[in-house]
Design a protein around this motif. Sequence first.
Motif, mmCIF file in Angstrom:
data_model
loop_
_atom_site.group_PDB
_atom_site.id
_atom_site.type_symbol
_atom_site.label_atom_id
_atom_site.label_comp_id
_atom_site.label_asym_id
_atom_site.label_seq_id
_atom_site.Cartn_x
_atom_site.Cartn_y
_atom_site.Cartn_z
ATOM 1 N N LYS A 175 0.813 -1.212 0.000
ATOM 2 C CA LYS A 175 0.000 0.000 0.000
ATOM 3 C C LYS A 175 0.850 1.267 0.000
ATOM 4 O O LYS A 175 0.548 2.227 -0.717
ATOM 5 C CB LYS A 175 -0.925 0.003 1.229
ATOM 6 C CG LYS A 175 -2.069 -0.997 1.141
ATOM 7 C CD LYS A 175 -2.960 -0.903 2.379
ATOM 8 C CE LYS A 175 -4.155 -1.841 2.279
ATOM 9 N NZ LYS A 175 -5.012 -1.768 3.496
ATOM 10 N N GLU A 176 1.916 1.279 0.805
ATOM 11 C CA GLU A 176 2.697 2.502 0.987
ATOM 12 C C GLU A 176 3.702 2.734 -0.130
ATOM 13 O O GLU A 176 3.892 3.853 -0.596
ATOM 14 C CB GLU A 176 3.418 2.458 2.333
ATOM 15 C CG GLU A 176 4.052 3.779 2.731
ATOM 16 C CD GLU A 176 4.511 3.792 4.178
ATOM 17 O OE1 GLU A 176 4.957 4.862 4.635
ATOM 18 O OE2 GLU A 176 4.430 2.740 4.852
ATOM 19 N N PHE A 177 4.359 1.644 -0.562
ATOM 20 C CA PHE A 177 5.445 1.776 -1.541
ATOM 21 C C PHE A 177 5.092 1.196 -2.907
ATOM 22 O O PHE A 177 5.859 1.349 -3.852
ATOM 23 C CB PHE A 177 6.703 1.086 -1.022
ATOM 24 C CG PHE A 177 7.091 1.462 0.374
ATOM 25 C CD1 PHE A 177 7.295 2.791 0.722
ATOM 26 C CD2 PHE A 177 7.235 0.487 1.359
ATOM 27 C CE1 PHE A 177 7.659 3.140 2.015
ATOM 28 C CE2 PHE A 177 7.591 0.828 2.658
ATOM 29 C CZ PHE A 177 7.802 2.150 2.992
ATOM 30 N N ASP A 178 3.945 0.527 -2.993
ATOM 31 C CA ASP A 178 3.492 -0.088 -4.256
ATOM 32 C C ASP A 178 4.536 -1.070 -4.795
ATOM 33 O O ASP A 178 4.810 -1.108 -6.001
ATOM 34 C CB ASP A 178 3.199 0.998 -5.300
ATOM 35 C CG ASP A 178 2.408 0.442 -6.491
ATOM 36 O OD1 ASP A 178 1.720 -0.577 -6.327
ATOM 37 O OD2 ASP A 178 2.515 1.028 -7.584
ATOM 38 N N ILE A 179 5.125 -1.880 -3.907
ATOM 39 C CA ILE A 179 6.143 -2.823 -4.346
ATOM 40 C C ILE A 179 5.542 -3.882 -5.255
ATOM 41 O O ILE A 179 4.338 -4.158 -5.230
ATOM 42 C CB ILE A 179 6.865 -3.482 -3.159
ATOM 43 C CG1 ILE A 179 5.917 -4.388 -2.352
ATOM 44 C CG2 ILE A 179 7.520 -2.435 -2.279
ATOM 45 C CD1 ILE A 179 6.629 -5.266 -1.342
ATOM 46 N N ASP A 180 6.410 -4.494 -6.067
ATOM 47 C CA ASP A 180 5.961 -5.440 -7.090
ATOM 48 C C ASP A 180 6.350 -6.881 -6.788
ATOM 49 O O ASP A 180 5.964 -7.789 -7.529
ATOM 50 C CB ASP A 180 6.575 -5.050 -8.439
ATOM 51 C CG ASP A 180 6.232 -3.610 -8.799
ATOM 52 O OD1 ASP A 180 5.066 -3.361 -9.140
ATOM 53 O OD2 ASP A 180 7.117 -2.730 -8.700
ATOM 54 N N GLY A 181 7.120 -7.087 -5.719
ATOM 55 C CA GLY A 181 7.519 -8.440 -5.406
ATOM 56 C C GLY A 181 8.403 -8.513 -4.183
ATOM 57 O O GLY A 181 8.814 -7.494 -3.615
ATOM 58 N N LEU A 182 8.684 -9.746 -3.773
ATOM 59 C CA LEU A 182 9.552 -10.007 -2.638
ATOM 60 C C LEU A 182 10.581 -11.061 -2.994
ATOM 61 O O LEU A 182 10.281 -12.021 -3.717
ATOM 62 C CB LEU A 182 8.745 -10.521 -1.438
ATOM 63 C CG LEU A 182 7.795 -9.558 -0.732
ATOM 64 C CD1 LEU A 182 6.971 -10.320 0.305
ATOM 65 C CD2 LEU A 182 8.577 -8.433 -0.056
ATOM 66 N N ARG A 183 11.774 -10.898 -2.483
ATOM 67 C CA ARG A 183 12.785 -11.948 -2.499
ATOM 68 C C ARG A 183 12.844 -12.488 -1.074
ATOM 69 O O ARG A 183 13.116 -11.755 -0.126
ATOM 70 C CB ARG A 183 14.131 -11.377 -2.934
ATOM 71 C CG ARG A 183 15.294 -12.383 -2.891
ATOM 72 C CD ARG A 183 16.063 -12.239 -1.616
ATOM 73 N NE ARG A 183 17.368 -12.894 -1.631
ATOM 74 C CZ ARG A 183 18.112 -13.046 -0.547
ATOM 75 N NH1 ARG A 183 17.697 -12.597 0.633
ATOM 76 N NH2 ARG A 183 19.294 -13.634 -0.622
ATOM 77 N N LEU A 184 12.541 -13.771 -0.898
ATOM 78 C CA LEU A 184 12.474 -14.355 0.434
ATOM 79 C C LEU A 184 13.853 -14.830 0.863
ATOM 80 O O LEU A 184 14.421 -15.758 0.270
ATOM 81 C CB LEU A 184 11.475 -15.512 0.462
ATOM 82 C CG LEU A 184 10.044 -15.172 0.027
ATOM 83 C CD1 LEU A 184 9.138 -16.369 0.226
ATOM 84 C CD2 LEU A 184 9.515 -13.968 0.797
ATOM 85 N N ASP A 185 14.382 -14.189 1.887
ATOM 86 C CA ASP A 185 15.688 -14.564 2.414
ATOM 87 C C ASP A 185 15.641 -15.993 2.948
ATOM 88 O O ASP A 185 14.627 -16.429 3.511
ATOM 89 C CB ASP A 185 16.064 -13.591 3.533
ATOM 90 C CG ASP A 185 17.435 -13.840 4.095
ATOM 91 O OD1 ASP A 185 18.397 -13.857 3.303
ATOM 92 O OD2 ASP A 185 17.546 -14.021 5.321
ATOM 93 N N VAL A 186 16.750 -16.710 2.779
ATOM 94 C CA VAL A 186 16.896 -18.118 3.194
ATOM 95 C C VAL A 186 15.598 -18.909 3.008
ATOM 96 O O VAL A 186 15.111 -19.574 3.919
ATOM 97 C CB VAL A 186 17.435 -18.254 4.632
ATOM 98 C CG1 VAL A 186 18.828 -17.656 4.746
ATOM 99 C CG2 VAL A 186 16.530 -17.618 5.685
ATOM 100 N N ALA A 187 15.063 -18.834 1.816
ATOM 101 C CA ALA A 187 13.794 -19.511 1.537
ATOM 102 C C ALA A 187 13.872 -21.000 1.833
ATOM 103 O O ALA A 187 12.870 -21.623 2.214
ATOM 104 C CB ALA A 187 13.397 -19.282 0.078
ATOM 105 N N TYR A 188 15.060 -21.575 1.688
ATOM 106 C CA TYR A 188 15.235 -23.006 1.938
ATOM 107 C C TYR A 188 15.005 -23.364 3.405
ATOM 108 O O TYR A 188 14.809 -24.535 3.739
ATOM 109 C CB TYR A 188 16.634 -23.445 1.496
ATOM 110 C CG TYR A 188 17.760 -22.642 2.101
ATOM 111 C CD1 TYR A 188 18.320 -22.969 3.322
ATOM 112 C CD2 TYR A 188 18.263 -21.521 1.435
ATOM 113 C CE1 TYR A 188 19.331 -22.218 3.883
ATOM 114 C CE2 TYR A 188 19.289 -20.764 1.980
ATOM 115 C CZ TYR A 188 19.823 -21.115 3.213
ATOM 116 O OH TYR A 188 20.830 -20.369 3.764
#
Length: 435
Positions: A175-188
């Motif tokens: 809502k605030e920054f209108d981001i388009d995605g996330l990279r999930l740290d240590v997804a494993y």
Amino acid sequence: MWSYDSVFYQISTLGFCGAPTENDGVLAHRIKKVEDWIPHMVKLGVDAIYFCPVFESDRHGYDTRDYTKLDVRLGTNEDFKEVCGKLHDNNIKVVLDGVFNHVGRGFFAFQDLLKNRENSPYKDWFTNVNFGWNNNYNDGLSYEGWEGHNELVKLNLRNEEVIRHIFSAVEGWIKEFDIDGLRLDVAYSLDMDFVRRLRQFVDSKKDDFYLLGEMIHGDYNRLLDEQNMLHSVTNYQAYKGMWSSFNDRNLFEINYTLEQHFCGMYQGRHLLNFLDNHDVNRLASTLREKEHLPLVYAMLFAIPGIPCVYYGSEWAAEGKKENGGDEALRPSFEAPEWNELTDYISRLAKVHKSEKTLCYGSYRKVFLTNRQIVFERSFDGERILVAINLEENPFHASFDAGAAEAVDLLTGEKAVFQGGLDMPAFSAAYLKITG
């Protein structure tokens, strides 16, 4: 999905902005520096930026204190909103680092746990808390730290309150920054049910929201699922295969990886490919032969997947881990530079984005020796042959191209197949079949 034909640019935000290593609590509007680099990114051909952590943390960003507040060393939320707005104005998508596996010791709920112990309402927010034990901080209790690092307190991602807290923060970022995605740290390391629920949540908040996972090892398919989990993961196997193949002058290594991936277990997937990042030595410090620098980038932009460039490496900046630390990998450059390598990468990016075959095409080996490779990318009736010669001497590769001629997308020059292809020394070509 917009990401599949994008060129990514990664910055290690705190280092890029010249922030102090320790959180000194002093407000400084350093994030605005990103705006000065937007013309450089546009010229380079970037259409998505991945920011390493930007939220309030103890030290390096991966030890979060507050998911809702920009790190004071970078500025204010309003500062970052303006930065994201200007990036979007220049058609650059914004992907943030989602550090959800663990938090820093300064995180409010952990501080409450240390103060109130068994009476803390947050005692179940963390993993394996033991009030009858102690730790290296002499807290009078113990808990699980990520991979044994007690400064990174592992969250209990099965706790509904924790999940609501994280999801609320993500909704705020959208809502605030209108981001388009996330990279999930240590997804494993993440709980798989948490990843599924996160995917459902972001899908409900924004169309075409991109989820990328950090996968250093293991089977990528464990988290890859375009419908229910992650759209993409970091391709560490190809990263290692590329620089290692060039250093050993053994292209069989990278071809093996590419065939295993894209003719087999990850066929049709869109992995994020890179040559260096905030955790590994820079390419220019890794490669033994500087003549190979443009050739490795030519491979990066030609293989299946999404190419990502680490800030500064586009002009061959160097950097190595020092005494186990990453500070030398995450410097602050006064301004972007532009040289022959940067210009070449810009050309690669332009071609990559303009050719659906390079974004979506299949992979097939056509010709291979230790020092030469020709592979085919094909899609929707079009074919592009990628030819790379690592050697300091010209070479004739003998193969049946199934065509008479092509145009090199990198130079605009015509290529003729006469029982194969003449490859100049230290060369790369993207040959689009024309007849």
